[in-house]
Design an enzyme around this catalytic site. Structure first.
Site, short mmCIF file in Angstrom:
data_model
loop_
_atom_site.label_atom_id
_atom_site.label_comp_id
_atom_site.label_asym_id
_atom_site.label_seq_id
_atom_site.Cartn_x
_atom_site.Cartn_y
_atom_site.Cartn_z
N ASP A 201 -2.72 -8.40 -5.76
CA ASP A 201 -2.23 -8.23 -4.39
C ASP A 201 -1.71 -6.81 -4.20
O ASP A 201 -1.16 -6.20 -5.13
CB ASP A 201 -1.08 -9.21 -4.11
CG ASP A 201 -1.52 -10.66 -4.17
OD1 ASP A 201 -2.73 -10.92 -4.02
OD2 ASP A 201 -0.65 -11.53 -4.37
N ARG A 202 -1.82 -6.30 -2.99
CA ARG A 202 -1.40 -4.93 -2.70
C ARG A 202 0.05 -4.64 -3.09
O ARG A 202 0.34 -3.60 -3.68
CB ARG A 202 -1.62 -4.62 -1.21
CG ARG A 202 -1.34 -3.17 -0.86
CD ARG A 202 -1.82 -2.78 0.51
NE ARG A 202 -1.76 -1.33 0.69
CZ ARG A 202 -2.30 -0.67 1.70
NH1 ARG A 202 -2.95 -1.32 2.64
NH2 ARG A 202 -2.20 0.64 1.77
#
Length: 230
Positions: free
Chosen positions: A62-63
């Site tokens: 995930d970012r």
């Protein structure tokens, strides 16, 4: 911090990097520069490659999460890594800083996750529902401060936002993770979830590969790292 300082492992087939919070593993609708873009530029500059540079992406982070990202430099490696990441051939260990003490110092969490695409969240439920997927992880408490607690987590399944959703389901919130109930954001906009360790059989050489990545330097991560390494 440049790419070269964040290389954890590299050979003819693999490039493994320590991702920073906020970096994209691959492109999305924002059009922001990705870690893959930076990696390709590093390969062009280092090996004097012209035109397109091959770089396969067998898994994602995930970012707002930091830590280990594996890229494939050859198609042969990518095909085999894709299969390995789909199954249980890759062992993944994460660190998560949470706001409460877990119910036990160590344990196993089993839920069924339902993905809600509108808010881009996963909801963890104790019983199976239509469209849900089994999610399983082991955790153990490995360090603590006055207000935060460091968990080491081993994933047994790889679901969308799995760790974030499963911890939230038992009342634990990852520091900075507003989406899953944290009280406030982190200054860098990231969350304190870090892909700490990965181990697998090299997809081409068939040798054991084990890689460890330290979190980004800040006072809390550094204090926990000192505790763990004592």
């Amino acid at each position: 911090m440049g790419i070269q300082e964040r290389i954890l492992f590299e050979d003819n087939h693999l490039l493994v990097l320590n991702k920073l919070c906020g970096e994209l593993v691959q492109g999305d609708a924002t059009g922001d520069q990705t870690l893959a873009d930076k990696a390709k530029q590093y390969l062009r500059d280092t090996y004097h490659k012209e035109g397109n540079v091959y770089l396969g992406i067998p898994h994602r982070l995930d970012r707002p999460t930091s830590g280990i990202v594996v890229y494939a430099k050859t198609e042969k490696a990518l095909v085999r890594l894709n299969e390995m990441f789909k199954g249980s051939a890759v062992k993944k260990i994460y660190w998560a800083i949470v706001d409460k003490v877990p119910p036990q110092d160590e344990g196993t969490l089993v839920h069924y996750l339902i993905r809600d695409p509108k808010p881009n969240k996963s909801i963890a439920t104790p019983v199976e529902r239509k469209g849900s997927k089994l999610a399983k992880l082991d955790y153990r408490l490995i360090a603590s401060s006055k207000t935060y607690f460091l968990l080491e987590i081993q994933l047994h399944t790889g679901r969308h936002h799995q760790i974030r959703a499963q911890l939230a389901a038992i009342g634990l919130h990852i520091k900075g993770d507003l989406k899953y109930g944290a009280s406030r954001s982190n200054p860098d906009g990231g969350i304190c979830l870090h892909a700490r360790k990965i181990s697998f059989l090299h997809p081409v050489k068939k040798t054991e590969v084990e890689i460890v990545a330290d979190p980004q330097h800040d006072n809390l991560w550094d204090a926990f790292l000192q505790q763990v390494e004592r």
